[in-house]
Design a protein around this motif. Sequence first.
Motif, short mmCIF file in Angstrom:
data_model
loop_
_atom_site.label_atom_id
_atom_site.label_comp_id
_atom_site.label_asym_id
_atom_site.label_seq_id
_atom_site.Cartn_x
_atom_site.Cartn_y
_atom_site.Cartn_z
N LYS A 92 70.15 66.08 88.71
CA LYS A 92 70.19 67.55 88.60
C LYS A 92 70.59 67.97 87.18
O LYS A 92 70.02 68.91 86.61
CB LYS A 92 71.19 68.10 89.63
N THR A 93 71.55 67.28 86.60
CA THR A 93 72.00 67.59 85.24
C THR A 93 70.92 67.22 84.22
O THR A 93 70.67 67.98 83.27
CB THR A 93 73.32 66.85 84.94
N LEU A 94 70.29 66.08 84.42
CA LEU A 94 69.20 65.66 83.52
C LEU A 94 68.07 66.68 83.53
O LEU A 94 67.57 67.08 82.47
CB LEU A 94 68.68 64.28 83.95
N LEU A 95 67.69 67.13 84.71
CA LEU A 95 66.61 68.13 84.81
C LEU A 95 67.02 69.46 84.19
O LEU A 95 66.21 70.12 83.54
CB LEU A 95 66.20 68.31 86.27
N ALA A 96 68.29 69.84 84.37
CA ALA A 96 68.78 71.08 83.76
C ALA A 96 68.73 70.97 82.24
O ALA A 96 68.32 71.91 81.56
CB ALA A 96 70.20 71.38 84.23
N PHE A 97 69.12 69.81 81.72
CA PHE A 97 69.09 69.65 80.27
C PHE A 97 67.64 69.67 79.75
O PHE A 97 67.36 70.26 78.72
CB PHE A 97 69.80 68.37 79.83
N ALA A 98 66.74 69.03 80.49
CA ALA A 98 65.32 69.05 80.09
C ALA A 98 64.79 70.48 80.10
O ALA A 98 63.96 70.84 79.26
CB ALA A 98 64.50 68.17 81.04
N ASP A 99 65.29 71.30 81.01
CA ASP A 99 64.81 72.67 81.13
C ASP A 99 65.36 73.60 80.04
O ASP A 99 64.62 74.37 79.45
CB ASP A 99 65.20 73.23 82.50
N HIS A 100 66.67 73.52 79.77
CA HIS A 100 67.25 74.51 78.86
C HIS A 100 68.35 73.96 77.94
O HIS A 100 69.07 74.73 77.33
CB HIS A 100 67.81 75.71 79.65
N GLY A 101 68.43 72.65 77.84
CA GLY A 101 69.47 72.08 77.00
C GLY A 101 69.05 71.94 75.55
O GLY A 101 67.89 71.72 75.24
N GLU A 102 70.02 72.10 74.69
CA GLU A 102 69.84 71.87 73.26
C GLU A 102 71.11 71.25 72.72
O GLU A 102 72.21 71.60 73.16
CB GLU A 102 69.57 73.18 72.52
N LEU A 103 70.96 70.35 71.78
CA LEU A 103 72.12 69.75 71.13
C LEU A 103 72.28 70.36 69.76
O LEU A 103 71.30 70.55 69.05
CB LEU A 103 71.96 68.23 71.00
N SER A 104 73.51 70.63 69.41
CA SER A 104 73.75 71.17 68.08
C SER A 104 74.30 70.10 67.15
O SER A 104 74.66 70.39 66.02
CB SER A 104 74.72 72.35 68.16
N GLY A 105 74.37 68.88 67.63
CA GLY A 105 74.86 67.77 66.83
C GLY A 105 75.68 66.84 67.69
O GLY A 105 75.93 67.08 68.86
N ALA A 106 76.10 65.75 67.08
CA ALA A 106 76.88 64.73 67.78
C ALA A 106 78.37 65.06 67.69
O ALA A 106 78.80 65.87 66.87
CB ALA A 106 76.61 63.36 67.18
#
Length: 162
Positions: A92-106
């Motif tokens: 569920k978290t993986l799919l949510a990240f694929a849908d609307h997740g963005e990384l701003s850095g490490a």
Amino acid sequence: MASIFLSRRDVAVGQRAPPVLRHELGVAVGRQAYQAYRDVLDSDRWQRLANAGARPQRLLFASTGTKDPAASDILYVRGLAAPNTVDTMPEKTLLAFADHGELSGAIPRDGGDAQQVLAAFAQAGVDLGALATTLQEEGARSFAASWKALMGSIEKKRDALR
């Protein structure tokens, strides 16, 4: 791998945490662990081992599905991205990240604001050491119960096949 369960910490402090600190403990603990991990990998001792062929253990961030519906469903993924780490997120978290997740850095090498956030929890009256001990004990009991149930299921199946 070294495994650290994170979301359980946020659940455990729940409403006891001041509003400004809600949903911050798990990420802060993960970032503090990353800083310690990097300290080891950057040490002269580790460098000597690496030069002799040793391979580093990876840091594993576990339990990174958000359990509080009031928090972002990608809270831990967004806050804990870092090289040489593993995140065991639920589907569920993986799919949510694929849908609307963005990384701003490490995660910053120094853990970013982890120490300040942890200090704020301590100032708010949260005994982080006691909390860690309690969660470790609860986790050990839970894993032991799961193991016992699994062994019971296997024994039942084995007996049925005899």
